[in-house]
Design a protein around this motif. Structure first.
Motif, PDB file in Angstrom:
ATOM      1  N   ARG A   1      39.058  41.455  36.751  1.00 18.87           N
ATOM      2  CA  ARG A   1      39.226  40.764  38.030  1.00 18.87           C
ATOM      3  C   ARG A   1      39.320  39.272  37.781  1.00 18.87           C
TER       4      ARG A   1
ATOM      5  N   GLN B   1      29.519  41.603  48.977  1.00 21.95           N
ATOM      6  CA  GLN B   1      29.442  42.656  47.969  1.00 21.95           C
ATOM      7  C   GLN B   1      28.873  43.944  48.540  1.00 21.95           C
TER       8      GLN B   1
ATOM      9  N   ASN C   1      34.708  46.666  50.756  1.00 19.38           N
ATOM     10  CA  ASN C   1      35.441  47.246  49.635  1.00 19.38           C
ATOM     11  C   ASN C   1      36.878  47.485  50.086  1.00 19.38           C
ATOM     12  N   ARG C   2      37.652  48.188  49.284  1.00 17.89           N
ATOM     13  CA  ARG C   2      39.074  48.394  49.587  1.00 17.89           C
ATOM     14  C   ARG C   2      39.299  49.117  50.915  1.00 17.89           C
TER      15      ARG C   2
ATOM     16  N   ARG D   1      37.588  46.628  56.533  1.00 17.94           N
ATOM     17  CA  ARG D   1      38.354  45.524  57.118  1.00 17.94           C
ATOM     18  C   ARG D   1      37.390  44.443  57.591  1.00 17.94           C
TER      19      ARG D   1
ATOM     20  N   ASP E   1      37.619  33.167  50.253  1.00 17.56           N
ATOM     21  CA  ASP E   1      37.837  33.587  48.873  1.00 17.56           C
ATOM     22  C   ASP E   1      36.936  34.769  48.517  1.00 17.56           C
TER      23      ASP E   1
ATOM     24  N   VAL F   1      38.240  37.951  50.166  1.00 18.81           N
ATOM     25  CA  VAL F   1      39.459  38.432  49.509  1.00 18.81           C
ATOM     26  C   VAL F   1      39.132  39.095  48.173  1.00 18.81           C
ATOM     27  N   GLN F   2      38.156  38.554  47.460  1.00 14.29           N
ATOM     28  CA  GLN F   2      37.805  39.094  46.143  1.00 14.29           C
ATOM     29  C   GLN F   2      37.267  40.522  46.212  1.00 14.29           C
ATOM     30  N   THR F   3      36.785  40.951  47.379  1.00 13.76           N
ATOM     31  CA  THR F   3      36.321  42.340  47.513  1.00 13.76           C
ATOM     32  C   THR F   3      37.488  43.302  47.678  1.00 13.76           C
ATOM     33  N   ARG F   4      38.711  42.763  47.865  1.00 17.35           N
ATOM     34  CA  ARG F   4      39.946  43.543  48.013  1.00 17.35           C
ATOM     35  C   ARG F   4      39.969  44.367  49.305  1.00 17.35           C
ATOM     36  N   CYS F   5      39.240  43.905  50.293  1.00 13.92           N
ATOM     37  CA  CYS F   5      39.266  44.580  51.589  1.00 13.92           C
ATOM     38  C   CYS F   5      40.468  44.104  52.397  1.00 13.92           C
ATOM     39  N   GLN F   6      40.695  44.708  53.557  1.00 17.88           N
ATOM     40  CA  GLN F   6      41.708  44.231  54.496  1.00 17.88           C
ATOM     41  C   GLN F   6      41.127  43.021  55.236  1.00 17.88           C
TER      42      GLN F   6
END
Length: 486
Positions: A109, A209, A213-214, A217, A230, A233-238
């Protein structure tokens, strides 16, 4: 200062005699800046024993370096780096060659490339630092802070200083937050519902955290605190970046599939708008309808010199869905890095476990020092003193803004330490900010606060917590002139 013998080692693949290798080793250390003028070298006996070689070999190497003016001898005190040695002004480690790793592939990552800007570390050297979030040394109670720190170092508090709390915190600090800090925001919480963090930023990271998660939202204000965006966004969620208005985050714009709502209702970052009471209730109802969690960042509520801050969302929450983040870093000094999370016990239990796996706990001495500073009344006294000064500066900066025809885009209802400003259309505040540095002026460009889809270049933030009132008008005159030049 003595140079540690552990910094010396022989390269088994090196060429030349042992004496030559030692000479080269010491000369390289001096030429690279690792060894500085006046530093003492290990004795010939100690270095010889460390390297496993003859003492006479080390002595001969020292003697040769002495003749070449790399070293100097001070009687029986030993050998030192000579004043005449060719030492560079600062130490820059030699760049090692041969890194064959492709780190683009190795790293799972990436945490760079976000919008977080770098604030100038030398901001105190600027004459007009309209910088946000930095401490004014003239307002801080150095004397009582020092006394509290010394008290926390005493024998009585040795356990608080030295113990490993593992996943727990200083009970004195937790008690003060529960009994004094939170009730001022209308919040009732048990110790099991409070976690000390390394500032609000760390509190928000822990929250991201645990909640995202992905498949989740998140709704984030726009503009918003860029580091929070930032982190989300780093958690890769919507991510939904929802434009704010004069009432803050509009609840009706939050989509039905939102899981987590991030907001700054008391003092929106960066616009400083305060969310009205009716909208706070609407936001809570919306969160209940869609079964979402609200993360409330309640920073700067202490700077209420224009009027009392509105009740926190957490105080209005009857369902346990609000997670509250607070900080002492803004109200004391940013380098303190101490904040807290308040939430339902199941959430705090997991937050405590996550924190313990990363950093155990914030330093015990820092926690105990803050506990004393708070409980002895020094914190409240400093807040009152700071609020009075900020009130005076606010009056000066608003008068100067009117005088020079600048435009305020956002202003806090109860106080704060900054103003959200709008430059004329077509003006790039980032470019203007760079030019202003040449005039010893610092402003904060507003573009990084906006999400990519709503990015606007003509906004900027003026902080007034670190600039004397006597310099505000002259600084704003330079800003006005720079904005007219475009």
């Amino acid at each position: 200062m003595a140079i540690s013998v552990d910094t010396f080692f022989l390269n088994p693949d090196a060429q030349g005699t042992l004496q030559a290798q030692i000479q080269e080793m010491i000369a390289e250390g001096i030429l690279s800046g690792r060894f500085r003028v006046g530093e003492k070298l290990p004795s010939s006996r100690k270095l010889a024993a460390h390297l496993g070689i003859s003492r006479i070999t080390v002595t001969l190497a020292y003697t040769e370096l002495l003749a070449n003016d790399y070293l100097t001898s001070r009687g029986r005190s030993g050998y030192f780096v000579s004043d005449n040695a060719p030492v560079p002004p600062s130490y820059t480690p030699q760049q090692k060659s041969g890194d064959a790793m492709d780190w683009g592939k190795v790293l799972a990552r990436s945490f760079t490339g976000g919008d977080t800007p770098r604030k100038p570390q030398d901001w105190r050297e600027y004459r007009y630092p309209f910088i946000y979030g930095q401490a004014d040394a003239s307002l801080f109670d150095h004397a009582n802070w020092r006394l509290c720190a010394l008290r926390a170092l005493g024998q009585k508090d040795f356990a608080a200083l030295a113990n490993d709390y593992f996943d727990q915190d200083d009970p004195l600090l937790i008690e003060y937050i529960a009994r004094h800090t939170l009730p001022r925001r209308g919040i009732t919480a048990r110790p099991e519902e409070i976690l000390i963090t390394l500032g609000a930023q760390n509190a928000l990271w822990i929250t991201c955290q645990l909640l995202l998660n992905r498949r989740r939202r998140a709704a984030v204000e726009d503009p918003a605190y860029y580091t929070l965006r930032d982190q989300v966004v780093q958690t890769r969620c919507q991510v939904d970046c929802i434009p704010v208005d004069e009432g803050g985050l509009p609840p009706e714009q939050i989509s039905e599939d939102t899981d987590v709502i991030f907001c700054t209702p008391s003092h929106q970052s960066p616009t400083t708008f305060t969310m009205p009471m009716e909208r706070r209730k609407q936001l809570l109802r919306r969160a209940s309808e869609i079964d979402a969690v609200i993360v409330e960042d309640d920073y700067e509520f202490e700077m209420s010199f224009l009027g009392a801050p509105s009740p926190s969302l957490k105080s209005l929450d009857s369902e346990g869905r609000v997670i509250y983040a607070g900080s002492f870093s803004k109200s004391l000094f940013p380098g303190l890095r101490l904040g807290y999370l308040v939430g339902s016990e199941p959430f705090i239990r997991q937050a405590r476990a996550l924190r313990a796996s990363v950093l155990r706990h914030p330093p015990g001495h820092v926690q105990r020092t803050v506990a004393y500073f708070l409980s002895l009344g020094h914190y409240d006294a400093q807040i009152r003193r700071t609020a009075k000064v900020l009130h005076d500066r606010r009056a000066v900066i608003e008068d100067a803004i009117r005088k020079h025809g600048l435009t305020i885009a956002g202003v806090g209802n109860f106080g704060g330490s900054s103003l959200w400003m709008r430059a004329p259309d077509g003006v790039d505040a980032t470019t203007v900010a760079e030019r202003l540095k040449e005039k010893s002026v610092i402003i904060e460009p507003g573009a990084p606060f906006f999400g990519a889809e709503h990015r606007q270049q003509n906004y900027y933030r003026l902080g007034y917590s670190s600039i004397p009132a006597t310099r505000i008008e002259a600084g704003l005159a330079l800003i006005a002139k720079a904005l007219k030049q475009g």
